[in-house]
Design a protein around this motif. Structure first.
Motif, PDB file in Angstrom:
ATOM      1  N   GLY A   1       0.809  -1.209   0.000  1.00  0.00           N
ATOM      2  CA  GLY A   1       0.000   0.000   0.000  1.00  0.00           C
ATOM      3  C   GLY A   1       0.843   1.261   0.000  1.00  0.00           C
ATOM      4  N   GLU A   2       0.306   2.331  -0.574  1.00  0.00           N
ATOM      5  CA  GLU A   2       1.024   3.605  -0.608  1.00  0.00           C
ATOM      6  C   GLU A   2       1.338   4.118   0.787  1.00  0.00           C
ATOM      7  OE1 GLU A   2       0.553   8.109  -2.571  1.00  0.00           O
ATOM      8  OE2 GLU A   2      -1.047   6.619  -2.776  1.00  0.00           O
TER       9      GLU A   2
ATOM     10  N   ALA B   1      -3.891  -1.663  -8.559  1.00  0.00           N
ATOM     11  CA  ALA B   1      -2.502  -1.245  -8.363  1.00  0.00           C
ATOM     12  C   ALA B   1      -1.934  -0.517  -9.573  1.00  0.00           C
ATOM     13  CB  ALA B   1      -1.646  -2.468  -8.048  1.00  0.00           C
ATOM     14  N   LEU B   2      -0.848   0.210  -9.329  1.00  0.00           N
ATOM     15  CA  LEU B   2      -0.097   0.833 -10.406  1.00  0.00           C
ATOM     16  C   LEU B   2       0.658  -0.249 -11.171  1.00  0.00           C
ATOM     17  CD1 LEU B   2       1.517   3.876  -8.532  1.00  0.00           C
ATOM     18  CD2 LEU B   2      -0.640   3.831  -9.812  1.00  0.00           C
ATOM     19  N   SER B   3       1.035   0.046 -12.380  1.00  0.00           N
ATOM     20  CA  SER B   3       1.878  -0.867 -13.141  1.00  0.00           C
ATOM     21  C   SER B   3       3.259  -0.907 -12.487  1.00  0.00           C
ATOM     22  CB  SER B   3       2.012  -0.382 -14.578  1.00  0.00           C
ATOM     23  OG  SER B   3       2.765   0.829 -14.605  1.00  0.00           O
TER      24      SER B   3
ATOM     25  N   SER C   1      -5.582   6.326  -3.774  1.00  0.00           N
ATOM     26  CA  SER C   1      -6.702   6.706  -4.640  1.00  0.00           C
ATOM     27  C   SER C   1      -7.544   5.506  -5.069  1.00  0.00           C
ATOM     28  CB  SER C   1      -6.186   7.428  -5.885  1.00  0.00           C
ATOM     29  OG  SER C   1      -5.291   6.596  -6.608  1.00  0.00           O
ATOM     30  N   ALA C   2      -7.024   4.285  -4.871  1.00  0.00           N
ATOM     31  CA  ALA C   2      -7.799   3.087  -5.220  1.00  0.00           C
ATOM     32  C   ALA C   2      -8.984   2.912  -4.285  1.00  0.00           C
ATOM     33  CB  ALA C   2      -6.904   1.848  -5.162  1.00  0.00           C
ATOM     34  N   GLY C   3      -8.915   3.539  -3.111  1.00  0.00           N
ATOM     35  CA  GLY C   3     -10.033   3.461  -2.172  1.00  0.00           C
ATOM     36  C   GLY C   3     -10.191   2.083  -1.555  1.00  0.00           C
ATOM     37  N   ARG C   4     -11.390   1.798  -1.101  1.00  0.00           N
ATOM     38  CA  ARG C   4     -11.671   0.546  -0.402  1.00  0.00           C
ATOM     39  C   ARG C   4     -11.341  -0.705  -1.219  1.00  0.00           C
ATOM     40  NH1 ARG C   4     -11.342  -0.890   4.358  1.00  0.00           N
ATOM     41  NH2 ARG C   4     -12.323   1.105   4.908  1.00  0.00           N
ATOM     42  N   PRO C   5     -11.588  -0.734  -2.527  1.00  0.00           N
ATOM     43  CA  PRO C   5     -11.261  -1.955  -3.289  1.00  0.00           C
ATOM     44  C   PRO C   5      -9.787  -2.338  -3.233  1.00  0.00           C
ATOM     45  CG  PRO C   5     -12.754  -0.571  -4.546  1.00  0.00           C
ATOM     46  CD  PRO C   5     -12.309   0.251  -3.366  1.00  0.00           C
TER      47      PRO C   5
ATOM     48  N   ARG D   1      -8.742 -14.509  -6.232  1.00  0.00           N
ATOM     49  CA  ARG D   1      -9.658 -13.398  -6.551  1.00  0.00           C
ATOM     50  C   ARG D   1      -9.200 -12.105  -5.883  1.00  0.00           C
ATOM     51  NH1 ARG D   1     -13.581 -17.569  -5.844  1.00  0.00           N
ATOM     52  NH2 ARG D   1     -14.038 -16.857  -3.718  1.00  0.00           N
ATOM     53  N   ALA D   2      -8.693 -12.223  -4.658  1.00  0.00           N
ATOM     54  CA  ALA D   2      -8.220 -11.033  -3.950  1.00  0.00           C
ATOM     55  C   ALA D   2      -7.023 -10.414  -4.671  1.00  0.00           C
ATOM     56  CB  ALA D   2      -7.849 -11.393  -2.509  1.00  0.00           C
ATOM     57  N   PHE D   3      -6.091 -11.245  -5.114  1.00  0.00           N
ATOM     58  CA  PHE D   3      -4.925 -10.708  -5.819  1.00  0.00           C
ATOM     59  C   PHE D   3      -5.308 -10.157  -7.189  1.00  0.00           C
ATOM     60  CE2 PHE D   3      -2.354 -13.265  -2.783  1.00  0.00           C
ATOM     61  CZ  PHE D   3      -1.510 -12.243  -2.370  1.00  0.00           C
ATOM     62  N   ALA D   4      -6.302 -10.748  -7.827  1.00  0.00           N
ATOM     63  CA  ALA D   4      -6.771 -10.205  -9.102  1.00  0.00           C
ATOM     64  C   ALA D   4      -7.349  -8.807  -8.898  1.00  0.00           C
ATOM     65  CB  ALA D   4      -7.817 -11.137  -9.715  1.00  0.00           C
TER      66      ALA D   4
END
Length: 306
Positions: free
Chosen positions: A195-196, A288-290, A232-236, A279-282
């Motif tokens: 995480g950031e 995520a950023l590249s 900025s990805a928020g909760r997901p 599914r969680a990692f997908a």
């Protein structure tokens, strides 16, 4: 904090060169043997008492430890048990093959702090070193396999359990020793998410700067993929706990899942748990950023603090 932090607070000092992969294979075989033995017992409506009644050297307690992969068993001792419970030749052949021909010992047993390594963390160490592919998620710190010694000491010291200076040093050193899987054959394919917030939480800025430089360097390894999940990805982009998925050469679609919990990492071995982790990692990958943009963000942060 690393998803292994709770366990690694209990970790001991290092290992002798050359012992690691031997222990890893035997550990994995032992765990699988126990699971197959228990599965056969359940399918045949036998209790642990049924399996061991009247058999010298065996009792329900010992069988339970074997089924959970906590203790090794010799080929001769296993054969006596399988004879006693009437297992067919076809079934017992598959189970006896899991005994293997290598020594079954824990590589940390000869070291000063061996008694501080929990059984759960010992299991994880063996599985990690036997794996071919590892997916890992850390919310508020850089991944353990990418941590510098100083950064590891900071993260471990911030844990819930108070450690002595020696214990902290031992735990930090074990993290560094684990990182040899990234450079020594057979190399571990590592896919890491963090995480950031890891860039926003720091003790010593010099330690953080050194850590970022190290991560940038390691990200260039061909077997390492690193992605940052931005705020900025928020909760997901946030999972409820740290998450690790290990895969092995002879079961590319299976694996072991570990989730972070108070007091340690909880192993999850069912196919359902593996699919949930996938599914969680997908989802994390979508948020995520590249890898390229992740490095850009790290370089920007490094410039800011130096």
């Amino acid at each position: 904090m690393s998803p292994l932090a709770c366990l690694e607070r209990l970790v001991a000092y290092a290992h002798r060169e050359g012992q690691l992969l031997t222990m890893d294979r035997s550990t994995l075989r032992r765990i699988r043997l126990g699971e197959e033995l228990r599965a056969w017992r359940v399918e045949n409506n036998k209790t642990q008492i049924d399996m061991t009644a009247g058999l010298k050297g065996w009792n329900p307690g010992r069988l339970s430890k074997v089924e959970h992969g906590k203790v090794p068993v010799s080929a001769a001792d296993l054969a006596r048990l399988l004879d006693h419970c009437g297992m067919s030749e076809a079934d017992r052949g598959e189970i006896e093959d899991l005994i293997g021909d290598g020594p079954d010992r824990n590589w940390w047993q000869d070291h000063e702090f061996a008694d501080t390594i929990s059984a759960a963390f010992g299991e994880f160490l063996g599985l990690e070193a036997a794996a071919t592919h590892m997916l890992d998620y850390y919310l508020s710190a850089f991944p353990g396999l990418l941590q510098t010694p100083d950064y590891a000491r900071e993260v471990i010291a911030a844990g819930l359990d108070g450690l002595s200076e020696d214990q902290n040093e031992a735990a930090a050193e074990i993290r560094v020793l684990r990182q040899r899987r990234l450079t020594e054959e057979p190399r571990l394919n590592l896919e890491m998410y963090f995480g950031e917030v890891a860039l926003l939480v720091a003790g010593d800025l010099d330690v953080l700067a050194e850590q970022i430089r190290h991560v940038i360097k390691v990200s260039e390894y061909p077997n390492v993929t690193l992605r940052m999940v931005p705020l900025s990805a928020g909760r997901p982009g946030i999972l409820s706990s740290g998450l690790t998925l290990l895969r092995f050469p002879d079961e590319p679609d299976g694996g072991f899942v570990f989730t972070e919990a108070v007091g340690g990492m909880l192993p999850r071995r069912s196919g359902r748990d593996v699919r949930r982790a996938e599914r969680a990692f997908a989802r994390l990958k979508r948020c995520a950023l590249s890898p390229k943009d992740t490095i850009t963000a790290l370089e920007r942060k490094l410039e800011e603090i130096t």
